[in-house]
Motif scaffolding. Structure first.
Motif, PDB file in Angstrom:
ATOM      1  N   VAL A  77      41.731  40.631  20.788  1.00  0.00           N
ATOM      2  CA  VAL A  77      40.399  41.196  21.011  1.00  0.00           C
ATOM      3  C   VAL A  77      40.124  42.301  20.012  1.00  0.00           C
ATOM      4  CG1 VAL A  77      38.876  42.325  22.686  1.00  0.00           C
ATOM      5  CG2 VAL A  77      40.533  40.637  23.456  1.00  0.00           C
TER       6      VAL A  77
ATOM      7  N   CYS B 199      37.210  45.487  19.488  1.00  0.00           N
ATOM      8  CA  CYS B 199      36.232  46.260  20.251  1.00  0.00           C
ATOM      9  C   CYS B 199      35.466  47.158  19.286  1.00  0.00           C
ATOM     10  CB  CYS B 199      36.914  47.101  21.328  1.00  0.00           C
ATOM     11  SG  CYS B 199      35.764  48.045  22.358  1.00  0.00           S
TER      12      CYS B 199
ATOM     13  N   THR C 110      31.070  46.187  22.749  1.00  0.00           N
ATOM     14  CA  THR C 110      31.238  44.759  22.502  1.00  0.00           C
ATOM     15  C   THR C 110      32.712  44.482  22.254  1.00  0.00           C
ATOM     16  OG1 THR C 110      29.039  44.640  21.525  1.00  0.00           O
ATOM     17  CG2 THR C 110      30.529  42.810  21.080  1.00  0.00           C
TER      18      THR C 110
ATOM     19  N   VAL D  77      35.199  41.168  21.260  1.00  0.00           N
ATOM     20  CA  VAL D  77      35.183  39.809  20.728  1.00  0.00           C
ATOM     21  C   VAL D  77      36.618  39.354  20.531  1.00  0.00           C
ATOM     22  CG1 VAL D  77      34.347  38.322  18.878  1.00  0.00           C
ATOM     23  CG2 VAL D  77      32.998  40.301  19.568  1.00  0.00           C
TER      24      VAL D  77
ATOM     25  N   SER E 243      32.611  36.709  23.391  1.00  0.00           N
ATOM     26  CA  SER E 243      32.396  38.155  23.372  1.00  0.00           C
ATOM     27  C   SER E 243      31.856  38.610  24.722  1.00  0.00           C
ATOM     28  CB  SER E 243      31.432  38.556  22.252  1.00  0.00           C
ATOM     29  OG  SER E 243      30.160  37.976  22.476  1.00  0.00           O
TER      30      SER E 243
ATOM     31  N   ASN F  81      29.769  42.070  26.434  1.00  0.00           N
ATOM     32  CA  ASN F  81      29.049  43.323  26.219  1.00  0.00           C
ATOM     33  C   ASN F  81      28.984  44.091  27.533  1.00  0.00           C
ATOM     34  OD1 ASN F  81      28.512  42.656  23.524  1.00  0.00           O
ATOM     35  ND2 ASN F  81      26.657  41.546  24.093  1.00  0.00           N
TER      36      ASN F  81
END
Length: 975
Positions: A391, A393, A432, A434, A442, A444
């Motif tokens: 991930v 961020c 966010t 992803v 993703s 949010n």
């Protein structure tokens, strides 16, 4: 010929023998014997072409062409058919249309066409028979192209099965002659003849059948006719071998392996298994199912029992289960089964988006937070594996914040720049996350961050200086202007309070002139302003917020005082004096426009309030003088003549231009004379009496109105008092028998005369009228109970009601210059005590006596013991002596005196009248002279009883003049 005749007779016979023959045909038959009769027979094959010649009737009947034409030869058929036609020109019979024997005669054989040829003039009738011969134009055929039937594989040889026979429209040897069956491996053909000559076929089983070897047998049955060329027709026979349950189902694989993505949707086909059964029909039907010990997978998978299709019915999740092992079964209708195993492997997909969890969140944060201040702690996790679980961020780069990784799956949201709440008070921060999967997922998460206020902005006024206007003579507390300052902060930091800065204005503090409302900023006037004294003020107002520490700013307020027409014009010339008179001289030779004088006036107001105009209000002769409207010049408007009076009195009014306008009046005395002695003689008697007499009328009318009003008021009061006293006397008359017997005097007994010897129940009154010639004297006498008022509270003095019989008219003597008494010896108003009535003090039934009031402490305390009869007699003699002395000294013009002793009344209740004693109707005024008082006191001491214990009051100053004396002196001065 004989054959033809026989045929004709035979035909007529047959026609007449029918019941349906028409009558004309019967007549024709009866006459036919007399006609020429003949018969011809032809034979032709079917299906001849149209126009083909059937026969030549000219040759066969022995007729020529002319006869045919003259006899109008024609063909007659009973049924009206027109298969054969007549060619009269050639004398031949031809085929008129297609002739089908099978359609015309069906299976009847032989098949012939019968018709007649009729000739006229003479009538002839010739019978023609045309036989239609069959040709092999139809092949044998079956009603169906294909025929199927079922035969059990368990059928024994020799079993017969009937087959459908073929049909052929042709007749005789052109019809069906033989049948053949092909192939003949398991079946043979048997042709059976019926008694009516028809034939049918049978199929006989001569070997056993095996469905598993050959499920269906296809045979061909062919029928042949005897025509030339030979024709045939065939039919296909499908022999279906019926199954017997002699085989078990068998799966195609012992183990099935399949790979399924974890995001497989519900209803998606995962795998289709197959099991075969060599049987057929119901024995071939196989039912698929999961084994009983694998029922737990029924929540995720479903198996179609007929097709063997395995579908997903639940959500597959690689993170929960990576593979499944399922046992399956296949069962036929006979109960025979087979088993297999299915291995399902779930593959990981990027089907999980990152999850953002906020562990801690500081909200709000102050706007003065330093960079790298931690706002929130975040935990971000992705349940996928591998790259799908990695991930990243981040947040929007335009925000003054950033995300910093702290540890595995943990991040910190910190400040990255300075914050200003006044620019932006809150932020919507979108975080966010992803992953690295393909396609990437993703997540949010938006958090709302509020910025708390810090007192970093001072109040701001919209302008640095302000101007307010106020009209002079305003009322205190009047609002001038409201100042308003704005503060970009919020809460208490934006709560603005207003204060007036202390400064000196005209030698006084600004707060002495103005005040400011701390909440609204409204500036109020503390006092009334005068434009003539001060025209403007400058003050400073401070706006201070409620922050810590507080911030402030100032604004300058200029207050302009607007003029008001509050001052009348002031006349500077001519000067008005009270004692002397000024006159302007005008010679009698003065021409028109002669300047007599000029009235000069000023107005301390400003603007149009100070614009002055002059007008002539009164004049002895208005036709002689005029006043300039703007300059105040007094000029003559005509020639002065000898008839004009010497004394001219002009009243000029000066008005300003204010609203409302104010004015001043000036008296200008003008002397029309050529020499000063003439003026002096005329103006000697010019006194103020005229002005005085003018005003006297007004004051006399005013005095008359006031006196009338006072008279009516006094009359009403006197009547009210009379009524009130009458009711009180009635009250005491009724209660006379209930008064208590008082054996001794109460402790509240006071020495009213200062000698201590006056009897309580005895008093006297002396009255002097305002008229200097007559006076009323009431002789003293003991009081009776019907003239006493009872004061139950022992704190109040009620005056005694006098009767008219007690009044006596006496002629007053001239005033005595030695009429003086000391303060202790003066009766009535000049004494140390001023009793107005007599009280009776009594003890209630319970024996409690009322205590003395505050007047006891004035030196007139009560007697400690009740007085004896000797003491009472001594007080009575002293009182009589005082009355005789007072009566001897009273004369014309003395004031009326009323003396009443009371044990309750002292000097503090009565004003001291010794300073100025005015005797109405007389010019004498009694004054307080210390030397005269001392001499009088010595003389009185020798005659009176010992002096009282109370000391005399200090002597007042010399009395002023009375109004009457002032008035007479003023008249003398005027004269």
């Amino acid at each position: 010929m004989a054959l033809v005749m026989m045929n004709a007779l035979f035909s007529c016979r047959s026609i007449v023998g029918t019941k349906t023959s028409p009558w004309w045909l019967m007549i024709f038959c009866l006459c036919a014997t007399e006609m020429a009769l003949s018969q011809v027979r032809y034979s032709i094959p079917e299906e001849m072409a149209t126009g083909s010649i059937v026969g030549n009737i000219i040759q066969d009947l022995g007729l020529d062409v002319k006869r045919l034409q003259s006899g109008r030869a024609r063909i007659f058929t009973e049924d009206g058919s027109e298969y054969i036609g007549l060619n009269a020109e050639k004398g031949t019979l031809v085929v008129a249309k297609r002739i089908d024997r099978e359609e015309l005669c069906k299976q009847v054989s032989p098949c012939s066409l019968h018709f007649q040829i009729i000739l006229e003039n003479p009538m002839e009738l010739h019978r023609i028979d045309v036989e239609i011969k069959d040709i092999n134009d139809n092949a044998p055929f079956f009603s169906k192209k294909e025929y199927s039937f079922q035969v059990s594989e368990s059928a024994i040889p020799g079993t017969r099965y009937s087959l459908e026979s073929a049909k052929d429209p042709d007749v005789a040897h052109n019809s069906i002659q033989t049948y053949k069956l092909n192939p003949t491996d398991h079946f043979k053909l048997n042709v059976v003849s019926r008694p009516d000559g028809t034939k049918y076929v049978e199929m006989v089983l001569h070997t056993t059948l095996d469905r598993e070897t050959q499920e269906e047998h296809k045979l061909t049955l062919t029928a042949y006719d005897g025509g030339e060329p030979q024709k045939s027709g065939s039919i296909k026979i499908n022999v279906v071998v019926l199954d017997a349950n002699d085989n078990a189902p068998v799966f195609s694989q012992s183990v099935y392996k399949v790979t399924v993505p974890e995001n497989a949707s519900k209803g998606a086909v995962i795998l289709t298994v197959t099991a075969t059964d060599n049987d057929k029909g119901t024995n071939e039907e196989v039912v698929y199912s999961f084994s009983r010990h694998t029922d737990s997978v029924s929540l995720l998978f479903n198996m179609d029992p007929h097709t063997g299709q395995i579908t997903a019915v639940g959500d597959l999740d690689y993170e929960k289960a990576k593979s499944f092992e399922i046992d399956i079964e296949a069962t036929d209708k006979g109960g025979l089964t087979d088993t297999s195993k299915v291995l399902i492997e779930v593959t990981d997909l990027n089907d999980n988006a990152p999850v953002i969890n906020i562990i801690s969140f500081s909200n709000p944060i102050p706007e003065d937070s330093a960079p790298d201040t931690i706002i929130a702690m975040l935990n971000i996790k992705d349940l996928d594996s591998g790259k799908n679980g990695q991930v990243r961020c981040f947040i929007n780069r335009d925000l003054p914040f950033k995300v910093k990784p702290s540890s595995s799956n943990f991040y910190s949201l910190v400040t990255d720049d300075d914050l200003d709440r006044e620019t932006l008070s809150e932020y919507n921060i979108t975080i966010t996350a992803v992953d690295e999967g393909s396609p990437p997922h993703s997540t949010n998460k938006t958090i709302n961050l509020r910025i708390s206020d810090v007192n970093d902005n001072a109040p701001v006024f919209p302008q640095q200086s302000m101007t307010a206007f106020i009209t002079e003579n305003n009322s205190p507390g009047m609002s001038l202007i409201s100042v308003k300052a704005s503060d970009k902060d919020t809460g208490n930091n934006a709560r603005v309070s207003y204060f007036l800065e202390d400064s000196q204005l005209n030698g006084m503090s600004a707060s002495g002139y103005f005040s400011v409302n701390a909440e609204s900023g409204e500036i109020l006037a503390v006092r009334s302003f005068d434009y003539e004294q001060t025209k403007e003020f400058k003050i400073r107002v401070k706006a201070q917020d409620g922050g810590s520490p507080p911030l402030s700013s100032n604004v300058t307020v200029k207050i302009l005082i607007q003029d008001q027409n509050d001052n009348p014009p002031q006349v500077l010339y001519p000067v008005q004096t009270g004692g002397s008179m000024v006159a302007e001289m005008v010679p009698r030779s003065a021409d028109v426009g002669y300047l007599v004088t000029k009235v000069v006036a000023v107005d301390v107001d400003s603007g149009q309030n100070a614009w002055l105009s002059y007008k002539l209000q009164k004049a002895t002769d208005r036709a002689l003088f005029e006043v300039g409207l703007q300059n105040g010049e007094i000029r003559t408007i005509r020639q002065v003549t000898d008839k004009d009076a010497v004394k001219q009195r002009l009243s000029v009014i000066v008005e300003d231009n204010g609203q409302p306008s104010r004015s001043a009046t000036v008296i200008v005395n003008v002397a029309v004379a050529d020499s000063f002695p003439e003026v002096l003689s005329e103006f000697t008697d010019f006194t103020h009496d005229k002005e005085y007499n003018d005003n006297l009328t007004f004051y006399l009318v005013l005095a008359l109105a006031v006196v009338s009003f006072l008279f009516i008021t006094c009359l009403v009061v006197i009547i009210s008092v009379k009524v009130y006293r009458w009711r009180r006397e009635r009250l005491f008359y009724k209660s006379a028998g209930n008064l208590p017997v008082i054996p001794y005097y109460p402790p509240l007994y006071a020495d009213a005369g200062g000698t201590g010897t006056l009897k309580q129940a005895f008093s006297y009154e002396v009255y002097g009228t305002t008229d200097s010639r007559k006076s009323d004297v009431k002789f003293s006498r003991p009081f009776s109970q019907n003239t006493l008022t009872v004061d139950h509270s022992a704190t109040r003095t009620v005056p005694r009601n006098k009767t008219e019989s007690e009044n006596l008219l006496l002629e007053q003597k001239p005033p005595n210059n030695d009429w003086r008494f000391t303060q202790g010896q003066r009766p009535g108003p000049s004494g140390p005590h001023m009793p107005y009535g007599t009280h009776i003090r009594w003890t209630s039934k319970n024996g409690t006596r009322a205590t003395g009031g505050p007047e006891v402490a004035m030196g007139t305390g009560p007697w400690p013991q009740p007085p004896t009869e000797a003491e009472q007699l001594q007080a009575l003699m002293a009182a009589a002596n005082e009355v005789s002395e007072a009566t001897a000294t009273l004369g014309p013009g003395t004031m009326g005196l009323s003396t009443r002793y009371s044990p309750q009344f002292t000097l503090q209740h009565v004003p001291d009248y010794r300073q100025n004693v005015y005797i109405p109707g007389s010019t004498a005024t009694l004054t307080s002279n210390p030397q005269q008082q001392q001499a009088t006191a010595q003389q009185a001491t020798q005659q009176a009883l010992p002096p009282p214990q109370a000391s005399a009051q200090p002597e007042p100053p010399k009395a002023a003049q009375t109004p009457a004396s002032k008035k007479k002196s003023t008249k003398k001065e005027k004269k």
